[in-house]
Design a protein around this motif. Structure first.
Motif, PDB file in Angstrom:
ATOM      1  N   GLU A  80       0.847  -1.186   0.000  1.00 57.19           N
ATOM      2  CA  GLU A  80       0.000   0.000   0.000  1.00 57.19           C
ATOM      3  C   GLU A  80       0.889   1.244   0.000  1.00 57.19           C
ATOM      4  N   LEU A  81       0.755   2.053  -1.030  1.00 53.91           N
ATOM      5  CA  LEU A  81       1.532   3.286  -1.144  1.00 53.91           C
ATOM      6  C   LEU A  81       0.886   4.398  -0.333  1.00 53.91           C
ATOM      7  N   LYS A  82      -0.411   4.487  -0.467  1.00 53.60           N
ATOM      8  CA  LYS A  82      -1.241   5.413   0.310  1.00 53.60           C
ATOM      9  C   LYS A  82      -2.646   4.835   0.273  1.00 53.60           C
ATOM     10  N   GLU A  83      -3.536   5.389   1.051  1.00 53.54           N
ATOM     11  CA  GLU A  83      -4.886   4.841   1.100  1.00 53.54           C
ATOM     12  C   GLU A  83      -5.487   4.786  -0.293  1.00 53.54           C
ATOM     13  N   GLY A  84      -5.930   3.597  -0.684  1.00 47.52           N
ATOM     14  CA  GLY A  84      -6.573   3.406  -1.977  1.00 47.52           C
ATOM     15  C   GLY A  84      -5.632   3.137  -3.135  1.00 47.52           C
ATOM     16  N   THR A  85      -4.317   3.205  -2.881  1.00 50.48           N
ATOM     17  CA  THR A  85      -3.336   2.993  -3.954  1.00 50.48           C
ATOM     18  C   THR A  85      -2.387   1.864  -3.591  1.00 50.48           C
ATOM     19  N   PHE A  86      -2.351   0.874  -4.458  1.00 52.17           N
ATOM     20  CA  PHE A  86      -1.430  -0.248  -4.314  1.00 52.17           C
ATOM     21  C   PHE A  86      -0.228   0.018  -5.207  1.00 52.17           C
ATOM     22  N   TYR A  87       0.978  -0.107  -4.650  1.00 53.44           N
ATOM     23  CA  TYR A  87       2.199   0.102  -5.422  1.00 53.44           C
ATOM     24  C   TYR A  87       2.747  -1.241  -5.878  1.00 53.44           C
ATOM     25  N   SER A  88       2.769  -1.455  -7.169  1.00 51.92           N
ATOM     26  CA  SER A  88       3.343  -2.664  -7.752  1.00 51.92           C
ATOM     27  C   SER A  88       4.846  -2.441  -7.837  1.00 51.92           C
ATOM     28  N   TRP A  89       5.561  -3.013  -6.885  1.00 54.79           N
ATOM     29  CA  TRP A  89       6.956  -2.683  -6.670  1.00 54.79           C
ATOM     30  C   TRP A  89       7.926  -3.529  -7.480  1.00 54.79           C
ATOM     31  N   LEU A  90       7.732  -4.837  -7.491  1.00 51.89           N
ATOM     32  CA  LEU A  90       8.733  -5.710  -8.086  1.00 51.89           C
ATOM     33  C   LEU A  90       8.061  -6.894  -8.767  1.00 51.89           C
ATOM     34  N   GLY A  91       8.487  -7.174  -9.949  1.00 56.07           N
ATOM     35  CA  GLY A  91       7.973  -8.324 -10.677  1.00 56.07           C
ATOM     36  C   GLY A  91       8.884  -8.623 -11.848  1.00 56.07           C
ATOM     37  N   GLY A  92       8.812  -9.814 -12.331  1.00 55.99           N
ATOM     38  CA  GLY A  92       9.634 -10.161 -13.478  1.00 55.99           C
ATOM     39  C   GLY A  92       9.440 -11.606 -13.877  1.00 55.99           C
ATOM     40  N   VAL A  93       9.885 -11.894 -15.072  1.00 51.94           N
ATOM     41  CA  VAL A  93       9.816 -13.249 -15.614  1.00 51.94           C
ATOM     42  C   VAL A  93      11.189 -13.573 -16.178  1.00 51.94           C
ATOM     43  N   ASP A  94      11.711 -14.729 -15.831  1.00 50.68           N
ATOM     44  CA  ASP A  94      12.996 -15.183 -16.358  1.00 50.68           C
ATOM     45  C   ASP A  94      12.969 -15.125 -17.887  1.00 50.68           C
ATOM     46  N   SER A  95      14.041 -14.664 -18.472  1.00 52.12           N
ATOM     47  CA  SER A  95      14.088 -14.465 -19.926  1.00 52.12           C
ATOM     48  C   SER A  95      13.770 -15.747 -20.710  1.00 52.12           C
ATOM     49  N   ARG A  96      14.022 -16.896 -20.149  1.00 50.03           N
ATOM     50  CA  ARG A  96      13.717 -18.159 -20.846  1.00 50.03           C
ATOM     51  C   ARG A  96      12.226 -18.421 -20.937  1.00 50.03           C
TER      52      ARG A  96
END
Length: 88
Positions: free
Chosen positions: A4-20
């Motif tokens: 939660e970044l602030k009320e009502g806002t979700f912060y998508s911080w980290l994600g990824g998919v292996d290049s393969r």
């Protein structure tokens, strides 16, 4: 991953998919699941940040209805792009 970044806002911080494994829809599925989680937990907005050099992530966000809402320079003078999506 995100938080939660602030009320009502979700912060998508980290994600990824292996290049393969890229190009198989995994990133889109992860994004869909994250947005479902955010909606069911009363978030109205998703925010994320990326860099121009990570074009695949930037394009994935734009294709999935994110708007560019800002930009700033990091300490190493690299531009960060701020994206936001309203959850309806």
């Amino acid at each position: 991953m995100g938080y939660e970044l602030k009320e009502g806002t979700f912060y998508s911080w980290l994600g990824g998919v292996d290049s393969r494994w890229r190009g198989k829809g995994i990133a889109s599925e992860l994004m869909d699941r994250q947005h479902h989680y955010a909606r069911t937990n009363s978030y109205k907005t998703i925010e994320t940040r990326t860099k121009n050099k990570w074009r695949n992530m930037l394009l994935l966000n734009i294709i999935n209805a994110f708007d560019i809402v800002g930009i700033y320079a990091t300490a190493d003078r690299d531009a960060k792009i701020i994206l936001e999506k309203k959850l309806f």
